[in-house]
Design a protein around this motif. Structure first.
Motif, PDB file in Angstrom:
ATOM      1  N   GLY A   1       0.816  -1.213   0.000  1.00  0.00           N
ATOM      2  CA  GLY A   1       0.000   0.000   0.000  1.00  0.00           C
ATOM      3  C   GLY A   1       0.847   1.259   0.000  1.00  0.00           C
TER       4      GLY A   1
ATOM      5  N   LEU B   1      -0.726   7.387   2.407  1.00  0.00           N
ATOM      6  CA  LEU B   1       0.123   8.183   3.305  1.00  0.00           C
ATOM      7  C   LEU B   1       0.835   7.302   4.331  1.00  0.00           C
ATOM      8  N   ALA B   2       0.149   6.278   4.861  1.00  0.00           N
ATOM      9  CA  ALA B   2       0.777   5.430   5.885  1.00  0.00           C
ATOM     10  C   ALA B   2       1.958   4.658   5.284  1.00  0.00           C
TER      11      ALA B   2
ATOM     12  N   GLU C   1       1.920  -1.391  -4.644  1.00  0.00           N
ATOM     13  CA  GLU C   1       0.647  -0.653  -4.691  1.00  0.00           C
ATOM     14  C   GLU C   1      -0.197  -1.214  -5.826  1.00  0.00           C
ATOM     15  N   LYS C   2      -1.445  -1.552  -5.513  1.00  0.00           N
ATOM     16  CA  LYS C   2      -2.292  -2.173  -6.545  1.00  0.00           C
ATOM     17  C   LYS C   2      -2.798  -1.166  -7.586  1.00  0.00           C
TER      18      LYS C   2
ATOM     19  N   GLY D   1      -3.932   6.422  -2.719  1.00  0.00           N
ATOM     20  CA  GLY D   1      -4.874   5.719  -1.847  1.00  0.00           C
ATOM     21  C   GLY D   1      -6.132   6.553  -1.674  1.00  0.00           C
ATOM     22  N   ARG D   2      -6.499   6.793  -0.451  1.00  0.00           N
ATOM     23  CA  ARG D   2      -7.707   7.585  -0.197  1.00  0.00           C
ATOM     24  C   ARG D   2      -7.419   9.095  -0.215  1.00  0.00           C
TER      25      ARG D   2
ATOM     26  N   ALA E   1     -10.157  12.062   0.592  1.00  0.00           N
ATOM     27  CA  ALA E   1     -10.019  13.159   1.564  1.00  0.00           C
ATOM     28  C   ALA E   1      -9.934  14.479   0.816  1.00  0.00           C
TER      29      ALA E   1
ATOM     30  N   PHE F   1      -9.461  17.479   2.597  1.00  0.00           N
ATOM     31  CA  PHE F   1      -8.638  18.399   3.392  1.00  0.00           C
ATOM     32  C   PHE F   1      -8.164  17.617   4.602  1.00  0.00           C
TER      33      PHE F   1
ATOM     34  N   VAL G   1      -0.788  -7.393  -3.978  1.00  0.00           N
ATOM     35  CA  VAL G   1      -0.255  -8.527  -3.218  1.00  0.00           C
ATOM     36  C   VAL G   1      -1.451  -9.373  -2.801  1.00  0.00           C
TER      37      VAL G   1
ATOM     38  N   ALA H   1      -2.688  -1.382   3.980  1.00  0.00           N
ATOM     39  CA  ALA H   1      -3.972  -1.381   3.263  1.00  0.00           C
ATOM     40  C   ALA H   1      -5.104  -1.186   4.275  1.00  0.00           C
TER      41      ALA H   1
ATOM     42  N   ASP I   1      -4.680   4.444   8.910  1.00  0.00           N
ATOM     43  CA  ASP I   1      -5.582   5.343   9.653  1.00  0.00           C
ATOM     44  C   ASP I   1      -6.507   4.583  10.585  1.00  0.00           C
TER      45      ASP I   1
ATOM     46  N   GLN J   1      -8.246   9.248   9.819  1.00  0.00           N
ATOM     47  CA  GLN J   1      -8.123  10.582   9.235  1.00  0.00           C
ATOM     48  C   GLN J   1      -6.723  10.621   8.651  1.00  0.00           C
ATOM     49  N   VAL J   2      -6.447  11.600   7.842  1.00  0.00           N
ATOM     50  CA  VAL J   2      -5.115  11.696   7.234  1.00  0.00           C
ATOM     51  C   VAL J   2      -4.045  11.692   8.330  1.00  0.00           C
TER      52      VAL J   2
HETATM   53  C1  LIG Z   1     -14.524   9.810   0.846  1.00  0.00           C
HETATM   54  C2  LIG Z   1     -13.450  10.059   1.880  1.00  0.00           C
HETATM   55  C3  LIG Z   1     -13.395  11.278   2.549  1.00  0.00           C
HETATM   56  C4  LIG Z   1     -12.400  11.505   3.498  1.00  0.00           C
HETATM   57  N1  LIG Z   1     -12.338  12.729   4.113  1.00  0.00           N
HETATM   58  C5  LIG Z   1     -11.315  12.995   4.955  1.00  0.00           C
HETATM   59  C6  LIG Z   1     -11.144  14.301   5.486  1.00  0.00           C
HETATM   60  O1  LIG Z   1     -11.903  15.218   5.176  1.00  0.00           O
HETATM   61  N2  LIG Z   1     -10.093  14.524   6.339  1.00  0.00           N
HETATM   62  C7  LIG Z   1      -9.230  13.522   6.689  1.00  0.00           C
HETATM   63  O2  LIG Z   1      -8.282  13.779   7.462  1.00  0.00           O
HETATM   64  N3  LIG Z   1      -9.376  12.270   6.196  1.00  0.00           N
HETATM   65  C8  LIG Z   1     -10.383  12.000   5.334  1.00  0.00           C
HETATM   66  N4  LIG Z   1     -10.512  10.751   4.798  1.00  0.00           N
HETATM   67  C9  LIG Z   1      -9.653   9.673   5.301  1.00  0.00           C
HETATM   68  C10 LIG Z   1      -8.253   9.714   4.692  1.00  0.00           C
HETATM   69  O3  LIG Z   1      -8.346   9.719   3.287  1.00  0.00           O
HETATM   70  C11 LIG Z   1      -7.507   8.474   5.176  1.00  0.00           C
HETATM   71  O4  LIG Z   1      -7.476   8.502   6.594  1.00  0.00           O
HETATM   72  C12 LIG Z   1      -6.064   8.354   4.687  1.00  0.00           C
HETATM   73  O5  LIG Z   1      -5.911   8.756   3.352  1.00  0.00           O
HETATM   74  C13 LIG Z   1      -5.662   6.897   4.879  1.00  0.00           C
HETATM   75  O6  LIG Z   1      -4.329   6.685   4.440  1.00  0.00           O
HETATM   76  P1  LIG Z   1      -3.720   5.214   4.541  1.00  0.00           P
HETATM   77  O7  LIG Z   1      -2.354   5.281   3.985  1.00  0.00           O
HETATM   78  O8  LIG Z   1      -3.909   4.688   5.931  1.00  0.00           O
HETATM   79  O9  LIG Z   1      -4.658   4.292   3.635  1.00  0.00           O
HETATM   80  P2  LIG Z   1      -4.973   4.370   2.028  1.00  0.00           P
HETATM   81  O10 LIG Z   1      -4.883   5.772   1.551  1.00  0.00           O
HETATM   82  O11 LIG Z   1      -6.232   3.632   1.848  1.00  0.00           O
HETATM   83  O12 LIG Z   1      -3.742   3.557   1.402  1.00  0.00           O
HETATM   84  C14 LIG Z   1      -3.729   2.153   1.334  1.00  0.00           C
HETATM   85  C15 LIG Z   1      -3.219   1.725  -0.036  1.00  0.00           C
HETATM   86  O13 LIG Z   1      -3.136   0.290  -0.060  1.00  0.00           O
HETATM   87  C16 LIG Z   1      -3.408  -0.140  -1.378  1.00  0.00           C
HETATM   88  N5  LIG Z   1      -3.726  -1.562  -1.308  1.00  0.00           N
HETATM   89  C17 LIG Z   1      -4.796  -2.158  -0.691  1.00  0.00           C
HETATM   90  N6  LIG Z   1      -4.720  -3.504  -0.801  1.00  0.00           N
HETATM   91  C18 LIG Z   1      -3.584  -3.760  -1.503  1.00  0.00           C
HETATM   92  C19 LIG Z   1      -2.957  -4.978  -1.941  1.00  0.00           C
HETATM   93  N7  LIG Z   1      -3.476  -6.173  -1.668  1.00  0.00           N
HETATM   94  N8  LIG Z   1      -1.799  -4.889  -2.648  1.00  0.00           N
HETATM   95  C20 LIG Z   1      -1.249  -3.669  -2.943  1.00  0.00           C
HETATM   96  N9  LIG Z   1      -1.804  -2.485  -2.549  1.00  0.00           N
HETATM   97  C21 LIG Z   1      -2.955  -2.531  -1.828  1.00  0.00           C
HETATM   98  C22 LIG Z   1      -4.570   0.767  -1.789  1.00  0.00           C
HETATM   99  O14 LIG Z   1      -4.707   0.806  -3.201  1.00  0.00           O
HETATM  100  C23 LIG Z   1      -4.149   2.103  -1.182  1.00  0.00           C
HETATM  101  O15 LIG Z   1      -3.440   2.899  -2.103  1.00  0.00           O
HETATM  102  C24 LIG Z   1     -11.460  10.493   3.806  1.00  0.00           C
HETATM  103  C25 LIG Z   1     -11.496   9.284   3.110  1.00  0.00           C
HETATM  104  C26 LIG Z   1     -12.470   9.067   2.138  1.00  0.00           C
HETATM  105  C27 LIG Z   1     -12.476   7.770   1.360  1.00  0.00           C
END
Ligand SMILES: Cc1cc2nc3c(=O)[nH]c(=O)nc-3n(C[C@H](O)[C@H](O)[C@H](O)COP(=O)(O)OP(=O)(O)OC[C@H]3O[C@@H](n4cnc5c(N)ncnc54)[C@H](O)[C@@H]3O)c2cc1C
Length: 329
Positions: free
Chosen positions: A9, A12-13, A31-32, A38-39, A54, A56, A128, A158, A301, A307-308
């Motif tokens: 994944g 951001l994480a 990354e898939k 991601g989000r 997200a 903001f 993966v 993920a 998250d 959250q971001v």
């Molecule tokens: C509609 C929406 C609105 C939001 N609004 C806000 C907001 O206003 N403010 C805020 O702070 N946060 C908001 N968020 C939440 C914020 O986007 C997330 O908290 C943050 O982006 C999560 O980051 P992450 O790295 O934990 O996960 P992700 O960004 O989900 O990253 C995980 C990655 O893993 C990849 N992945 C998954 N499975 C596999 C696999 N098997 N093999 C390879 N890659 C894989 C995915 O494609 C993805 O790119 C919102 C989210 C959404 C969906």
């Protein structure tokens, strides 16, 4: 010798973890998706862009502010001060100011992640699908059962349901965490047809949030691009409905709430986020899930309530733990 670590994944994480471990380990990110984000992704169609995840984020901890500082200085991240309102089908709109800085990346939300990814070893378009442990090493395989390499450690960033099926932890290890869906409606509407406010929290409606994306800082203002998010409860009820019908219902709701005529909506697209928003963590949040003996871990998250900033903090805390343990073994 440096440990060989696979990170699943590149949101951001995953990127935070990779950057913080990069000097201490040999890191490969899988990354898939076709691109990073991601989000925090940005959907592109011709000249139009929609930040459909997200929109903001806030920065409360000293460590997250420190990460953002150089990006704020170089204007990759800027403060967003929208004219924000609250809408309800039953009540007249009222202003709802924000009392702390809210940030966006420019020119799209994914720009922060693209900038953070410099110098990292990332394999895109690679899902993966399976792990197997052999002679103390983890073998990874993609969705065509092709081998992806051999690693000392595997870490998933993920979303929870995708991590749960990959990492062989006990069900009890995932207890207390949860995620909810959300629909993102993306519209193209002439700017002159839109209300004067920039964004709205919505009450008592299938929609919970509306923003005029082109009015975010650093966007192309020539075209009206709208992002409207459904509430999680509405998305849960309508998750498996016909997607054209969902798009039409949410577009009609948008028109009703804003007074925009249906004929002014020039394009309408829908994205279903099955795993959008993490629920509050039950009990004392630990920040990550770790099995040091089997050399498996998960962050994201969802470990801290979603959250971001939670995604960053979870990865930052796991990186500190791994630098102390795994990278010094
Ligand atoms: C509609 C929406 C609105 C939001 N609004 C806000 C907001 O206003 N403010 C805020 O702070 N946060 C908001 N968020 C939440 C914020 O986007 C997330 O908290 C943050 O982006 C999560 O980051 P992450 O790295 O934990 O996960 P992700 O960004 O989900 O990253 C995980 C990655 O893993 C990849 N992945 C998954 N499975 C596999 C696999 N098997 N093999 C390879 N890659 C894989 C995915 O494609 C993805 O790119 C919102 C989210 C959404 C969906």
């Amino acid at each position: 010798m440096k440990p060989n670590i696979a990170i699943i994944g590149a949101g951001l994480a995953g990127l935070t973890l990779a950057r913080e471990l990069n000097e201490h380990a040999d890191i490969t990110l899988f990354e898939k998706a076709r691109g990073l984000g991601g989000r925090m992704s940005t959907r592109r169609r011709g000249e139009h862009r929609w930040d459909h995840g997200a929109q903001f984020f806030t920065a409360r901890s000293h460590t997250f502010k420190a990460l953002l500082k150089p990006y704020i200085e170089s204007s990759v991240v800027v403060e967003w001060q929208p004219n924000i309102t609250t809408l309800s089908p039953e009540q007249p709109p009222y202003k709802r100011p924000w009392f702390e800085p809210h940030y966006v990346a420019t020119p799209g939300m994914n720009s922060l992640l693209k900038t953070m990814s410099t110098g990292l070893n990332i394999t895109l378009q690679t899902r993966v699908e399976k792990l197997r442990q052999e002679a103390g090493k983890w073998q990874l395989f993609d969705d065509k059962s092709e081998p992806l390499g051999e690693f000392d450690w595997v870490i998933s960033s993920a979303p929870l349901p995708q991590t749960e099926v990959l990492l062989p932890f006990k069900p009890a290890d995932w207890a207390g965490f949860g995620m909810q869906p959300c629909y993102a409606l993306m519209l193209k509407v002439e700017d002159g047809e839109l209300p004067v406010w920039d964004a709205a929290r919505v009450n008592d409606s299938p929609l919970g949030w509306i923003a005029f994306n082109h009015r975010l800082p650093g966007r192309n203002r020539n075209f009206g691009t709208v992002v409207a998010h459904s509430t999680s409860s509405w998305a849960e009820t309508h998750l498996e409905d016909d997607q054209d019908s969902v798009r039409e219902q949410l577009t009609a709701e948008f028109c009703m709430l804003t007074g925009v005529k249906a004929t002014s909506v020039l394009e309408a697209h829908l994205h279903r986020w099955r795993y959008a928003l993490a629920t509050e963590v039950e009990g004392e949040p630990v920040g990550y899930v770790l099995d040091a003996k089997r050399k498996l871990a998960a962050c994201g998250d969802w470990c801290l309530g979603g959250q971001v900033e939670s995604a960053f903090t979870s990865a930052h805390q796991l990186a500190a733990r791994l630098r102390a343990d795994a990278c010094n073994a």
